[in-house]
Design an enzyme around this catalytic site. Structure first.
Site, PDB file in Angstrom:
ATOM      1  N   LYS A 160       0.833  -1.203   0.000  1.00 48.41           N
ATOM      2  CA  LYS A 160       0.000   0.000   0.000  1.00 48.41           C
ATOM      3  C   LYS A 160       0.867   1.252   0.000  1.00 48.41           C
ATOM      4  CE  LYS A 160      -3.726  -0.318   2.280  1.00 48.41           C
ATOM      5  NZ  LYS A 160      -4.699  -0.477   3.394  1.00 48.41           N
ATOM      6  N   ARG A 201      -3.421   3.014   8.608  1.00 48.26           N
ATOM      7  CA  ARG A 201      -3.762   1.781   7.888  1.00 48.26           C
ATOM      8  C   ARG A 201      -2.549   0.855   7.791  1.00 48.26           C
ATOM      9  NH1 ARG A 201      -8.310   2.213   4.321  1.00 48.26           N
ATOM     10  NH2 ARG A 201      -9.265   4.282   4.346  1.00 48.26           N
ATOM     11  N   GLY A 208      -8.248  -7.158   4.508  1.00 50.42           N
ATOM     12  CA  GLY A 208      -9.076  -7.278   5.701  1.00 50.42           C
ATOM     13  C   GLY A 208      -8.439  -8.003   6.867  1.00 50.42           C
ATOM     14  N   MET A 245      -5.653  -7.195   8.619  1.00 54.87           N
ATOM     15  CA  MET A 245      -5.042  -6.378   9.667  1.00 54.87           C
ATOM     16  C   MET A 245      -5.857  -5.110   9.883  1.00 54.87           C
ATOM     17  SD  MET A 245      -1.008  -7.054   8.975  1.00 54.87           S
ATOM     18  CE  MET A 245      -1.122  -6.592   7.251  1.00 54.87           C
ATOM     19  N   ARG A 266      -3.431  -1.131  -6.359  1.00 54.02           N
ATOM     20  CA  ARG A 266      -2.590  -2.319  -6.311  1.00 54.02           C
ATOM     21  C   ARG A 266      -2.973  -3.196  -7.499  1.00 54.02           C
ATOM     22  NH1 ARG A 266      -5.539  -4.479  -0.844  1.00 54.02           N
ATOM     23  NH2 ARG A 266      -7.619  -4.784  -1.715  1.00 54.02           N
ATOM     24  N   HIS A 279     -15.549  -7.600   1.500  1.00 48.81           N
ATOM     25  CA  HIS A 279     -14.560  -8.498   2.106  1.00 48.81           C
ATOM     26  C   HIS A 279     -14.712  -9.918   1.595  1.00 48.81           C
ATOM     27  CE1 HIS A 279     -13.341 -11.399   5.267  1.00 48.81           C
ATOM     28  NE2 HIS A 279     -12.296 -10.613   5.374  1.00 48.81           N
ATOM     29  N   ARG A 311       4.900 -47.628 -10.558  1.00 49.58           N
ATOM     30  CA  ARG A 311       5.107 -48.335  -9.289  1.00 49.58           C
ATOM     31  C   ARG A 311       4.642 -49.779  -9.440  1.00 49.58           C
ATOM     32  NH1 ARG A 311       2.971 -42.821  -7.017  1.00 49.58           N
ATOM     33  NH2 ARG A 311       1.415 -43.337  -8.588  1.00 49.58           N
ATOM     34  N   SER A 338      16.509 -40.577 -10.473  1.00 49.17           N
ATOM     35  CA  SER A 338      15.251 -39.889 -10.195  1.00 49.17           C
ATOM     36  C   SER A 338      15.167 -39.689  -8.692  1.00 49.17           C
ATOM     37  CB  SER A 338      14.052 -40.704 -10.686  1.00 49.17           C
ATOM     38  OG  SER A 338      12.850 -40.009 -10.436  1.00 49.17           O
ATOM     39  N   ASN A 384       9.656 -37.806  -1.694  1.00 48.15           N
ATOM     40  CA  ASN A 384       8.837 -38.188  -0.535  1.00 48.15           C
ATOM     41  C   ASN A 384       9.697 -38.902   0.510  1.00 48.15           C
ATOM     42  OD1 ASN A 384       6.570 -37.134  -1.719  1.00 48.15           O
ATOM     43  ND2 ASN A 384       5.749 -39.102  -2.390  1.00 48.15           N
ATOM     44  N   ASP A 385      10.355 -39.977   0.072  1.00 50.34           N
ATOM     45  CA  ASP A 385      11.220 -40.704   1.005  1.00 50.34           C
ATOM     46  C   ASP A 385      12.427 -39.871   1.402  1.00 50.34           C
ATOM     47  OD1 ASP A 385       9.910 -43.005   1.634  1.00 50.34           O
ATOM     48  OD2 ASP A 385      10.816 -44.231   0.073  1.00 50.34           O
ATOM     49  N   CYS A 418      10.399 -37.753  -9.012  1.00 52.63           N
ATOM     50  CA  CYS A 418       9.140 -38.477  -9.200  1.00 52.63           C
ATOM     51  C   CYS A 418       8.286 -38.524  -7.939  1.00 52.63           C
ATOM     52  CB  CYS A 418       9.406 -39.896  -9.702  1.00 52.63           C
ATOM     53  SG  CYS A 418      10.408 -40.898  -8.590  1.00 52.63           S
ATOM     54  N   TYR A 457      13.688 -33.318 -15.752  1.00 53.53           N
ATOM     55  CA  TYR A 457      12.247 -33.522 -15.843  1.00 53.53           C
ATOM     56  C   TYR A 457      11.639 -33.665 -14.463  1.00 53.53           C
ATOM     57  CZ  TYR A 457      12.982 -38.547 -14.922  1.00 53.53           C
ATOM     58  OH  TYR A 457      13.330 -39.746 -14.347  1.00 53.53           O
TER      59      TYR A 457
END
Length: 903
Positions: free
Chosen positions: A22, A91, A100, A102, A335, A451, A581, A789, A793-794, A857, A877
């Site tokens: 702002k 403000r 909205g 803050m 903005r 809002h 898999r 690859s 996750n693991d 992957c 990739y």
């Protein structure tokens, strides 16, 4: 010495880190010569110092005094002067828009003396007392933490007593009495009188804005939007201009294009004789912006010219707040506007066609999350519907759920897995938890800039506002509309595209955008029918996605385990399979064969017979998938899970055997199985006998899979097809593990080549990098691998040292609440920790083999933020679920463009 305060004339739009969005934009408009009320900005550094130390920096006060005196000198008035008072607003304004979330306090400087001065200079006693009651109400709620309902209830009681329905119908004398009532509430709730010293009011309001950075609603919003808690907010002190000085005054919010659709035109809300908070709060239903032309053509024409200037300057859709004070137009904020997903794509291509931005810039104006929103289903146009009412379409989508009236009900429904729609007269920032939990939001009041509308659009949440036929009694839990009384047991459906509200469940159908993504542009346009808006949207998505494919460096593959998944992945634009898999192929009816193999001794006929049967079944699986992926790479991960996933549950089996023994009906087969299950039982199976370890421990297991894959490929080569299988070895930690599997695989490949008379030299052998040791020794592993690859996750589990299955639902919510995680590290990659391991693995692998192919992957392969990291890390990739393939294509293009801009 740190500088904390900047006059609006000292900054520009590039200073958002310091001045907040702002403040930076107010400075930019001042720089452009637009009519901005004089003011100054207290920087985010001051807020961070306050949050760190718990007190306002001592150095801030003199800087504020200097800046305030400059404003007073410019205006020829002094803050709170009893004869001709200068009033200011305080403000918030963070770097990233948090609508909205803050605090704001208007009319700072009014007290028991200056209110009379304001009445004299304005010639409007009612206006002066209305401004004073607004100050006490806002100050009490935001600065003194008084329950805002106490003020609202007092105002409502007064209107009832006077027999009026609108605030504007109260007289000056009514409002004078209301000020006394409000001051009494302050005294009763705090034990102190409302502060009469103007500078004290301003200082307290500034500190309240600093505090508001850490309110619950602000933290929830930041977590959802992935905004850092460490940024802090700036505070903007701006000279008050008044839209509530009679019929020649007013206030409004406008957009340079429709934030819901992206269409050009005159879009916005205007309220005569009102202050800005009345518009965004949705307390009064607004007039369309076009009505201003009839009310005040001079201001309307000036505003339209400024709107055009700002859109040209920012080269984007702008969200603008303005006030007209007795015919004088003032610009209070601008903005880059929040918009719906559909509007984002349309506006981006419109601006390209208008030669205002390039195609690269258009690509950066949309996101994968927005594309995902466009792929969601919508109401089936042919489905039967019972229309209840219509409101204003504020944020598109199709939301169906039971009615809920508050945060508690919405969150409870979400916990129970019930879809719900939050129904309110109007929302305010305190309603954010309910908005997050609900499928959609419906309000009786407000417009496209209220809002509810602004926050819902930012969240990608379906929203209908201004459905003024609704009579909502949240306390009683009822909604009256169209002669019906609905309760929390009723289901409604809201259409954020049309503003329609239906009774009951409504069937949904595939989005035309999804039809386009699956079947091409012509099919998408056909699905859109005669709806020109949808046709334009599909064309816009196509243009941007085509450009993303042209510029991206990262290739996009899919995780697919079946021929059906493979076909869907190709339809979505996948360039291969990055993860097949194979353990899924061992479940169901085939599970008995696995059990039989485990129960049999190594080298036994029984085990080999089980392996032979599994090999035939796997060959059939691979044959169909390779045929679907003709000419595209297909990475097949050898069996990865621990053995216990293919065996009976230990506890259940122990109970079964115990019962059999107790009843004298012992089954030797069950007892043998129990012995085996106990033997293979592990306290932490995800770090036990699985992946390559299982393949080495149980000779023949990996070999049957590799042989099945090679024979399937050989059969297709003989038919003239082009299969491109890749063998991926999971959970590798030692180069010797990989050597053993590779030697065995190469023997099998050569054997199949000789037996079938085909060339299988294109079969690649690589490793899945999911252990820190693998990444840290990638230079050695690369000697034995054609590709890597990263299984993130693991890798996330092993780097962090926790099990996803055990921890996500247990302590992750507390970790996110405490700010330890900004977002789950399984959702978006932890670039600082896990990402560092990935980068080091890339560096080490390419130090040995510069052209080694590297991919990812895990589920991170479809996450927008993670894709940008993988691009920077130098991977070749990403692989993700078929549904996420278009998102990955788009984000890979955006990552390439952003990198070129950075260079």
């Amino acid at each position: 010495m740190v500088k904390y305060v900047y006059d609006f004339s000292e900054g520009d739009k590039s200073m958002k880190d310091l001045l907040g969005g702002k403040g930076a934009n107010l400075a930019e408009m001042t720089k452009l010569g637009l009519p901005v009320p004089p003011g100054f900005t207290i920087s985010t550094e001051a807020c961070r110092a306050y949050l760190h130390d718990g007190v306002v920096p001592e150095e801030l006060q003199p800087e504020v005094t200097t800046a305030l005196r400059n404003v007073e000198d410019t205006m020829g008035r002094h803050l709170g002067d009893p004869t001709d008072p200068l009033l200011v607003s305080v403000r918030s304004g963070a770097k990233f828009s948090m609508p909205g979330m803050m605090e704001t306090v208007l009319n700072i400087g009014l007290n028991d003396e200056s209110v009379h001065g304001l009445a004299r200079v304005s010639g409007n006693e009612r206006f002066a007392w209305d401004s004073y009651r607004r100050l006490i109400q806002m100050f009490g709620k935001t600065v003194l933490d008084i329950d805002g309902e106490l003020f609202s209830e007092a105002l409502d009681r007064l209107k009832v007593d006077r027999g009026v329905t609108a605030d504007v119908d109260l007289t000056a004398e009514d409002l004078r009495g209301l000020v006394d009532t409000f001051k009494g509430i302050v005294r009763e709730q705090t034990g102190e009188d409302f502060p009469q010293v103007p500078r004290t009011q301003m200082d307290m309001a500034v500190e309240a804005v600093f505090r508001s950075w850490n309110t619950e609603r602000a933290r929830i919003y930041r977590r959802r939007e992935r905004i850092s808690d460490s940024l802090g907010t700036a505070v903007n002190i701006c000279t008050m201009v008044f839209g509530n000085l009679g019929e020649t005054s007013g206030t409004g919010v406008c957009f340079t294009r429709d934030p819901s659709t992206g269409h050009s035109g005159v879009y916005g809300d205007y309220l005569p004789n009102a202050q800005g908070e009345d518009v965004v709060a949705g307390i009064r239903n607004t007039l369309p912006l076009a009505a201003l032309e009839e009310l005040d053509k001079t201001s309307y024409d000036q505003l339209r010219a400024i709107m055009r200037k700002l859109e040209t300057h920012y080269r984007d859709l702008c969200d603008i707040e303005f006030t007209i004070e007795r015919g004088k137009l003032w610009m209070l904020q601008t903005r880059v506007g929040k918009r719906t997903a559909a509007a984002a794509f349309r506006v981006a291509t419109q601006l390209v066609d208008e030669r205002l931005i390039t195609r690269d810039e258009a690509l950066t104006r949309v996101t994968g999350d927005q594309l995902t929103q466009l792929m969601f289903p919508q109401f089936d146009s042919a489905a039967p519907k019972e229309l209840l009412t219509r409101g204003m379409a504020a944020s598109p989508g199709a939301a169906v759920g039971v009615i809920v009236f508050d945060n508690h009900q919405a969150e409870e429904a979400a916990r129970e897995g019930r879809k719900c729609v939050l129904v309110r007269r109007e929302t305010n920032p305190d309603d954010l938890p309910g908005m997050v939990a609900a499928e959609g939001v419906l309000t009786a009041r407000g417009g496209k800039t209220s809002h509810a509308a602004v926050v819902a659009r930012g969240m990608g949440k379906t929203c209908v506002v201004g459905a003024d036929e609704l009579e909502i009694d949240a306390a009683a839990g009822t909604v009256k509309v169209a002669g019906r009384t609905l309760t929390g047991s009723d289901t409604i459906a809201i259409d954020g595209q049309t503003g329609e509200v239906f009774l009951g469940d409504v069937a949904v159908s595939d989005s035309p955008v999804t039809t386009y993504l699956l079947h091409g542009l012509d099919a998408g346009l056909e699905a859109a029918g005669e709806d020109e808006g949808v046709r334009e949207l599909i064309t816009s998505v196509d243009r941007i996605l085509v450009h993303a494919d042209e510029v991206r460096r990262l290739r996009v593959r899919a995780n697919a385990d079946t021929p059906e998944d493979s076909r869907r992945a190709i339809e979505f634009g996948a360039e291969g399979i990055g993860l097949c898999r194979t353990e899924h192929m061992f479940l169901g009816a085939r599970r008995e064969l696995v059990e039989h193999a485990i129960l049999s001794e190594k080298g036994s006929t029984g085990r080999q017979e089980a392996f032979d049967e599994l090999e035939k079944l796997q060959r059939s699986d691979f044959l169909e998938m390779l045929e679907v992926m003709d000419g595209k790479h297909m990475t097949v991960r050898l069996i990865d899970p621990p053995l216990h996933e293919f065996l009976p549950d230990l506890t259940s089996l122990e109970v079964k055997v115990a019962v059999e023994k107790a009843t004298g009906e012992a089954d030797p087969a069950d007892e043998r199985m129990l012995t085996v299950v106990r033997r293979f039982h592990e306290q932490n199976p995800m770090l036990g006998l699985r992946g390559v370890r299982l393949g080495i421990y149980m000779p023949g297991l990996f070999e049957l899979q590799i042989r099945a894959l090679c024979e399937a490929a050989a059969e297709l080569v003989a038919k003239g097809l082009d299969p491109r299988p890749e063998v991926m070895v999971p959970l590798v930690g030692s180069v010797r593990e990989l050597q053993l599997v590779r030697e065995s695989a190469e023997d099998i490949i050569h054997s199949v080549e000789e037996d079938k008379g085909v060339d299988l030299s294109g079969v690649s052998i690589g490793a899945m990098i999911e252990l820190p040791r693998a990444a840290m020794t990638a230079e050695d592993l690369a000697r034995e691998a054609d590709f890597f690859s990263f299984g993130t996750n693991d890798l996330t589990q092993t780097v962090w040292g926790f099990s996803r299955d055990d921890v996500e639902g247990v302590f992750f919510p507390e970790y996110i609440e405490a700010g330890i995680f900004g977002v789950s590290p399984f959702e978006t990659i932890d670039t600082h920790g896990v990402g560092a391991v990935v980068r080091e693995g890339v560096r080490r692998a390419r130090s040995t083999k510069p052209d080694i192919k590297l991919g990812v992957c895990g589920e991170h392969g479809g996450d927008p933020d993670s894709i940008h990291f993988f691009h920077r890390a130098g991977l070749d990739y990403v692989s993700c679920s078929p549904f996420r393939v278009p998102v990955a294509r788009l984000e890979a293009g955006r990552a390439a463009v952003e990198e070129s801009v950075a260079e």
